[in-house]
Motif scaffolding. Structure first.
Motif, PDB file in Angstrom:
ATOM      1  N   PHE A 139      38.659  55.362 -18.893  1.00 20.61           N
ATOM      2  CA  PHE A 139      39.546  55.917 -19.898  1.00 20.61           C
ATOM      3  C   PHE A 139      41.012  55.736 -19.594  1.00 20.61           C
ATOM      4  O   PHE A 139      41.677  56.185 -20.452  1.00 20.61           O
ATOM      5  N   ASN A 196      41.373  59.960 -25.419  1.00 25.93           N
ATOM      6  CA  ASN A 196      42.345  59.156 -24.451  1.00 25.93           C
ATOM      7  C   ASN A 196      43.359  58.289 -24.844  1.00 25.93           C
ATOM      8  O   ASN A 196      43.100  57.737 -25.991  1.00 25.93           O
ATOM      9  N   MET A 246      32.931  54.285 -23.544  1.00 26.65           N
ATOM     10  CA  MET A 246      34.231  54.375 -24.092  1.00 26.65           C
ATOM     11  C   MET A 246      34.246  53.741 -25.739  1.00 26.65           C
ATOM     12  O   MET A 246      33.286  52.840 -25.904  1.00 26.65           O
ATOM     13  N   SER A 303      36.109  58.988 -24.804  1.00 27.89           N
ATOM     14  CA  SER A 303      35.369  59.125 -23.519  1.00 27.89           C
ATOM     15  C   SER A 303      34.436  60.167 -23.220  1.00 27.89           C
ATOM     16  O   SER A 303      34.889  61.446 -23.605  1.00 27.89           O
TER      17      SER A 303
END
Length: 173
Positions: A126, A58, A162, A45
């Motif tokens: 995230f 993440n 993302m 992210s």
């Protein structure tokens, strides 16, 4: 009911890169008798608030523990310190960030303990995208909104930023 913890890293620790730090942190939790039941994929992210900082790695895990929320938070801070986490500025780059997202659906606004659920988790791609992988039926403990609705309400540019990078491997060291 489940306990969910978010993992994040965007700084190397020596020659250990963020992806490996996240994986090593999972082993550190297990060494503290926090059993990991499921793991979302690892995701990249963009850094926030400064997108020129390195991107984050993440993930979210579902865990089981007998620790209280305060005990778990203290343990998470110990693991962060083990991986050289410093708290020099709000939203600064970090080697490791561990947050309790949801502790068995509990709601707590007590300033002396962890805020439950995490007060901003429902607004963060995230967090929500990895959480949706392992808990597609999850509902926000305060609003009751299903995770699919929370994801749908995210800004399109946050979702577009993302990128799934691979499995959060559970293999041994």
């Amino acid at each position: 009911m489940s306990i969910y913890i978010a993992f994040g890293s965007n700084q190397a620790l020596g020659n250990i890169m963020p992806e490996a730090l996240v994986r090593e942190a999972a082993f550190a939790l297990e060494e503290k008798n926090i059993a990991i039941r499921s793991r979302a994929s690892l995701w990249h992210s963009p850094a926030w608030p400064d997108p020129t900082d390195p991107p984050y790695v993440n993930s979210v895990v579902e865990v089981e523990t007998q620790m209280s929320p305060a005990g778990l938070l203290s343990c998470l801070h110990e693991v962060e310190a083990q991986f050289s986490r410093t708290r020099r500025a709000l939203n600064a780059p970090r080697t490791l960030d561990l947050d309790i997202l949801d502790y068995r659906g509990q709601v707590s606004t007590d300033a002396g303990g962890p805020l439950l659920p995490h007060p901003r988790a429902h607004m963060r791609a995230f967090v929500l995208l990895p959480l949706q992988e392992i808990a597609p039926g999850w509902r926000h403990p305060v609003s009751g909104q299903p995770i699919a609705s929370l994801v749908a309400a995210l800004p399109a540019d946050e979702i577009a930023g993302m990128r799934r990078i691979g499995p959060f491997k559970a293999d041994s060291r």
